[in-house]
Structure formats: structure tokens, C-alpha cells
Motif scaffolding. Structure first.
Motif, PDB file in Angstrom:
ATOM      1  N   ILE A 214       0.875  -1.177   0.000  1.00  0.00           N
ATOM      2  CA  ILE A 214       0.000   0.000   0.000  1.00  0.00           C
ATOM      3  C   ILE A 214       0.908   1.222   0.000  1.00  0.00           C
ATOM      4  O   ILE A 214       1.650   1.443   0.946  1.00  0.00           O
ATOM      5  N   ASP A 215       0.873   1.976  -1.070  1.00  0.00           N
ATOM      6  CA  ASP A 215       1.717   3.164  -1.173  1.00  0.00           C
ATOM      7  C   ASP A 215       0.864   4.380  -0.845  1.00  0.00           C
ATOM      8  O   ASP A 215      -0.089   4.683  -1.570  1.00  0.00           O
ATOM      9  N   PRO A 216       1.186   5.106   0.227  1.00  0.00           N
ATOM     10  CA  PRO A 216       0.335   6.228   0.633  1.00  0.00           C
ATOM     11  C   PRO A 216       0.311   7.373  -0.366  1.00  0.00           C
ATOM     12  O   PRO A 216      -0.593   8.213  -0.320  1.00  0.00           O
ATOM     13  N   ASP A 217       1.275   7.415  -1.277  1.00  0.00           N
ATOM     14  CA  ASP A 217       1.364   8.534  -2.215  1.00  0.00           C
ATOM     15  C   ASP A 217       0.946   8.185  -3.635  1.00  0.00           C
ATOM     16  O   ASP A 217       0.963   9.057  -4.512  1.00  0.00           O
ATOM     17  N   LEU A 218       0.602   6.922  -3.894  1.00  0.00           N
ATOM     18  CA  LEU A 218       0.234   6.500  -5.242  1.00  0.00           C
ATOM     19  C   LEU A 218      -1.014   5.638  -5.198  1.00  0.00           C
ATOM     20  O   LEU A 218      -1.183   4.839  -4.275  1.00  0.00           O
ATOM     21  N   ASN A 219      -1.897   5.783  -6.197  1.00  0.00           N
ATOM     22  CA  ASN A 219      -2.970   4.810  -6.319  1.00  0.00           C
ATOM     23  C   ASN A 219      -2.438   3.588  -7.054  1.00  0.00           C
ATOM     24  O   ASN A 219      -1.299   3.565  -7.529  1.00  0.00           O
ATOM     25  N   ALA A 220      -3.235   2.542  -7.142  1.00  0.00           N
ATOM     26  CA  ALA A 220      -2.744   1.265  -7.650  1.00  0.00           C
ATOM     27  C   ALA A 220      -2.277   1.357  -9.099  1.00  0.00           C
ATOM     28  O   ALA A 220      -1.276   0.750  -9.469  1.00  0.00           O
TER      29      ALA A 220
ATOM     30  N   GLU B  22      -1.057   3.956 -10.616  1.00  0.00           N
ATOM     31  CA  GLU B  22       0.223   4.672 -10.595  1.00  0.00           C
ATOM     32  C   GLU B  22       1.340   3.756 -10.094  1.00  0.00           C
ATOM     33  O   GLU B  22       2.459   3.807 -10.607  1.00  0.00           O
ATOM     34  N   GLN B  23       1.058   2.946  -9.099  1.00  0.00           N
ATOM     35  CA  GLN B  23       2.059   1.986  -8.624  1.00  0.00           C
ATOM     36  C   GLN B  23       2.485   1.059  -9.747  1.00  0.00           C
ATOM     37  O   GLN B  23       3.675   0.843  -9.984  1.00  0.00           O
ATOM     38  N   LEU B  24       1.508   0.478 -10.437  1.00  0.00           N
ATOM     39  CA  LEU B  24       1.789  -0.467 -11.504  1.00  0.00           C
ATOM     40  C   LEU B  24       2.693   0.155 -12.557  1.00  0.00           C
ATOM     41  O   LEU B  24       3.618  -0.491 -13.060  1.00  0.00           O
ATOM     42  N   ARG B  25       2.470   1.398 -12.879  1.00  0.00           N
ATOM     43  CA  ARG B  25       3.172   2.030 -13.989  1.00  0.00           C
ATOM     44  C   ARG B  25       4.481   2.693 -13.601  1.00  0.00           C
ATOM     45  O   ARG B  25       5.365   2.863 -14.438  1.00  0.00           O
ATOM     46  N   THR B  26       4.621   3.059 -12.340  1.00  0.00           N
ATOM     47  CA  THR B  26       5.850   3.762 -11.951  1.00  0.00           C
ATOM     48  C   THR B  26       6.728   2.946 -11.014  1.00  0.00           C
ATOM     49  O   THR B  26       7.925   3.207 -10.910  1.00  0.00           O
TER      50      THR B  26
END
Length: 446
Positions: free
Chosen positions: A260-266, A268-272
């Protein structure tokens, strides 16, 4: 009416997960196949995953997707897609990772429902040695094309139960009942991750299916030993420095959906940051020293406090979902969906770090045991002894090197180390229980 609702693909190729000769990636692109409008049932829609031909060439869905509503799920839902790869060890004896279904078995059709469009739902029949991880929908009554999905070799998956109902046809008036369920991965063995692909299980009633009726994908947590920590060496009678050098000793690479990244949605996580890096840094930390200038042995005693904090550990787990002392399942899907806004959670997982990575091979309650310990050591005549403890710091990083959450600390009081000067036979440090001269004679809780 069925519509083709797609969005622009990601701007860069996505890093894949490789498990033997199976490549796993993820798509956020879907084609709407059917929705329940006009049927009298609650809202529900069925979608076909669309791996990007540019970014994910050669990838196939494992099955179709159900959403409990009519909203467009493009760029908000994420499901796994698969591709045939080359075995990392060159061993091709197990055969291909993927197989084409040999046929399809009809599970449900909406006859009598009054829906604006027709749908038929099919179960892929896998070839021998392979399993199907999802179901396939078609407009009308024709069987899907065999090339629509892929089945996965049985040793690359793990049997799993159904989890929660996503949609059912109650109120539709259809001649047969139907309900669609998500998959719940089982508890992961140490060093592994088990995760559902985001597809569904369909049955001809409205009751939760019992037993293992589905399959989840599984993977090893990729780890790397970066270097070994160098033991302290005494060169004289001078008091030692308080801290030895810190060394990054172990790294675990965690796929985006386990964090769970507090600064990215899922999305955004997948892509960055398709993978996160959990680093363990080790350091020999000074616990105490004593210089025995006399002609007989002398006893020294120190109090050792733990550096781990239950509050910091709870905060780290709450932010990242990662648990160090046990397996960590993602069970708070509603929370994730609320925070990220864009993500309808469909991939569920269970994960467990290797015990050697988290220190729990020696003490399963070490992370929660914070009571100070009294350490007693005996110094031989005319010698300086120094007692060290091993301190580990865990930090989580995105692919761009930015840190997620605050670090957490662990201090291992099950493995104390003692060094002496002058050394015995050139040996400056060893485990306390194996030392033949200077030695730890006891530890006790204060």
C-alpha cells in the motif's frame, strides 16, 4: 447494449513477474461484454481484459472479469495477464507454462432474464496437466474461441477457495440461477506470494461454493544477498566506537500489489513502481565493554534495551501492508479502494517473507518482545572485551529510489557477539556460545 470502452494504454512497457517459464503482467484495459440492464437483477457488468498489443505482446487473459455496477472499469480495475516465457534455468522438461483450452463447458445463460442483450458464461476445459483460472463470457449462445484465454500448468498455481460474491442474478427471471465469486488465495509458504488473478468463479446457485473451487498464481519473493557484514576487530585497548559501519546485506523485491503506497494509487504503482525494494541493513552496535587489568577473571554486566517498537511496527504495517513477523494478507480491500479512489480491488494476495530475512527463524516473538535484557560476561585477566549486538534496519523504496514510510528497527539479542584484545589465536570475534576465552555467561530479562 455492449459497448467497446477502452482508454489510452500506459506510456512504457511494464516489468513482468517471471515464474519458471510463465510471465505474469497486468492490464487496466477492458472491453465490455454484457451488463444486467433490463434484467431486473442488481447492477453487474462483465468485461474482457485487453493486454496492450504494443506494451504486452503475446499476453493473454486468464478469464473475464465481473464488476458490481455499470461503470466503465478501464483505468480503475487491474487484472493479471500471462505470456509464455523461457525457463530461467533452461530446463524445458516440464513443458510449456500455458495451454489452450481444449473446449468450453456452458455454466449459465440469461434465458428468460429480460436483459437488453444476451450472455452465455463458459468454463474452459484445460488440457491434461493444466488448470483454468477463470471463466469466459460470450454475447449470444456461441462458444468462445479457444484462443480467447490460456490455461496454466498445474505446478505454477495453488488451489484456492472462493472469497466473496461479486454479482448474482437474483431478480433477473433467468431460468437458471447464477452467482460470480472472487478467489481467496491460501496462506503463503515462507518466501512466497500467492495471489488471485482478478477473474471469477461462476456457479448455478446463490450459495458460497465450498472447498477449493479455484486457483491462484504463486511466485517466489525475489531476494538478493548484497554483502556480508564485517565483524568488528579490536586493534588495541582504546574504548571502541559506539557504532560499526552499516551494510545493506539483504534485499527483497516485492510486486506492486503487495504494497500500500500512501502517495500512489494502484494504477500509478503499476506504472511507476512495478516492484518495491525492501532493504535490510545490518550493523554491529556496541552493547558494552570492560577492561580487566587484574590478574584474575572479572565479571561485567550491561543492560540491553530492544530497539524495535510496537508502535513503529504497527505504523509501518498500516502504511505498507508488509508484516515482518508473520504472513501478510491484504484483507482491507474496502480501505484501499476508498483511499485510492480509482481502484476496484480485484487482486488479493497472501505473502510471507523468508524467516532468515526477518530474524524470525530464531524467535517468532522477537518483534514484539521489547523487555530489556541483562547481559553478563566474563573477561579473562588483562584483557579488554567488547560485546556487540546485531541491529537491523528495514527500509522500503520505490523504483525511483524514494522511500515509503519510516524505517523500522530490529535488534537481535539472541545472537550476541564478543571481541577481545589481545585476541586469542588471531580470532577477534565469534559467537558468544563458541568463544573459548572471553565469554557471555548469561542473559536475563530485567
Amino acid at each position: 447494449m455492449p459497448t467497446n470502452e477502452t482508454a489510452a494504454p500506459a506510456a512504457r512497457p511494464l516489468a513482468s513477474i517471471q515464474v519458471d517459464n510463465l510471465l505474469i503482467n497486468f492490464t487496466t484495459q477492458f472491453n465490455r461484454i454484457w451488463d444486467s440492464a433490463g434484467s431486473g437483477s442488481k447492477k453487474g457488468s462483465f468485461w474482457r481484459p485487453l493486454p496492450s498489443a504494443d506494451l504486452l505482446p503475446g499476453y493473454f487473459p486468464l478469464g473475464d472479469v465481473v464488476s458490481p455496477g455499470f461503470e466503465n472499469i478501464n483505468e480503475s480495475n487491474i487484472v493479471a495477464v500471462v505470456c509464455e516465457g523461457v525457463p530461467e534455468n533452461g530446463d524445458t522438461s516440464k513443458g510449456k507454462a500455458l495451454g489452450v483450452p481444449i473446449d468450453f463447458e456452458q455454466v449459465w445463460k440469461d434465458s428468460g432474464s429480460g436483459a437488453k442483450a444476451d450472455i452465455t458464461i463458459w468454463r474452459p476445459i484445460p488440457p491434461d496437466g493444466y488448470v483454468a483460472l477463470g471463466m469466459v463470457c460470450s454475447n449470444g449462445r456461441d462458444k468462445p474461441l479457444r484462443n480467447t484465454v490460456r490455461c496454466v500448468r498445474a505446478d505454477l498455481v495453488i488451489a484456492s477457495p472462493a472469497n466473496r460474491m461479486i454479482w448474482d442474478d437474483r431478480g433477473s427471471g433467468a431460468k437458471k440461477n447464477f452467482s460470480a465469486w472472487s478467489t481467496s488465495p491460501p496462506s503463503a509458504p515462507a518466501g512466497e506470494i500467492c495471489f488471485s488473478p482478478g477473474t471469477f468463479v461462476g456457479i448455478n446457485n446463490h450459495t458460497r461454493p465450498t472447498g477449493d473451487v479455484a486457483y491462484s498464481l504463486r511466485m517466489k519473493i525475489a531476494t538478493r544477498t548484497r554483502s556480508s557484514i564485517v565483524a568488528p576487530v579490536l586493534t588495541g585497548y582504546e574504548p571502541p566506537a559506539a557504532d560499526e559501519a552499516t551494510t545493506v546485506t539483504k534485499i527483497a523485491y516485492l510486486p506492486w500489489f503487495t504494497v500500500i503506497d500512501p502517495d500512489l494509487n494502484a494504477v500509478e504503482q503499476l506504472r511507476t513502481s512495478a516492484f518495491y525494494r525492501l532493504e535490510r541493513s545490518d550493523q554491529y552496535e556496541l552493547l558494552g565493554y570492560g577492561h580487566n587489568t587484574g590478574a584474575i577473571s572479572k565479571t561485567f554486566q550491561w543492560s540491553a534495551s530492544k530497539v524495535q517498537s510496537a508502535e513503529m511496527l504497527s505504523e509501518f504495517t498500516g502504511i505498507t501492508s508488509i508484516r515482518t513477523e508473520t504472513e501478510w494478507p491484504l484483507i482491507h480491500l474496502a480501505h484501499v479502494s476508498t483511499v485510492n479512489h480509482l481502484w476496484t480491488a480485484s487482486i488479493q494476495f497472501s505473502a510471507r517473507l523468508e524467516k532468515s530475512f526477518t530474524h524470525t527463524e530464531k524467535s517468532s516473538d522477537g518483534w514484539s518482545r521489547v523487555t530489556p535484557v541483562e547481559v553478563v560476561a566474563i573477561a579473562p585477566k588483562r584483557k579488554l572485551i567488547v560485546v556487540y549486538r546485531l541491529k537491523s534496519v528495514y527500509r522500503l523504496f520505490r523504483e525511483d529510489g524514494t522511500q515509503v514510510a519510516s524505517p523500522i528497527n530490529y535488534c537481535d539479542l539472541d545472537s550476541l557477539y564478543v571481541a577481545e584484545f589481545p585476541p586469542e589465536q588471531g580470532d577477534n570475534i565469534c559467537a558468544a556460545e563458541n568463544h573459548s576465552d572471553a565469554r557471555i555467561v548469561g542473559t536475563s530479562i530485567s
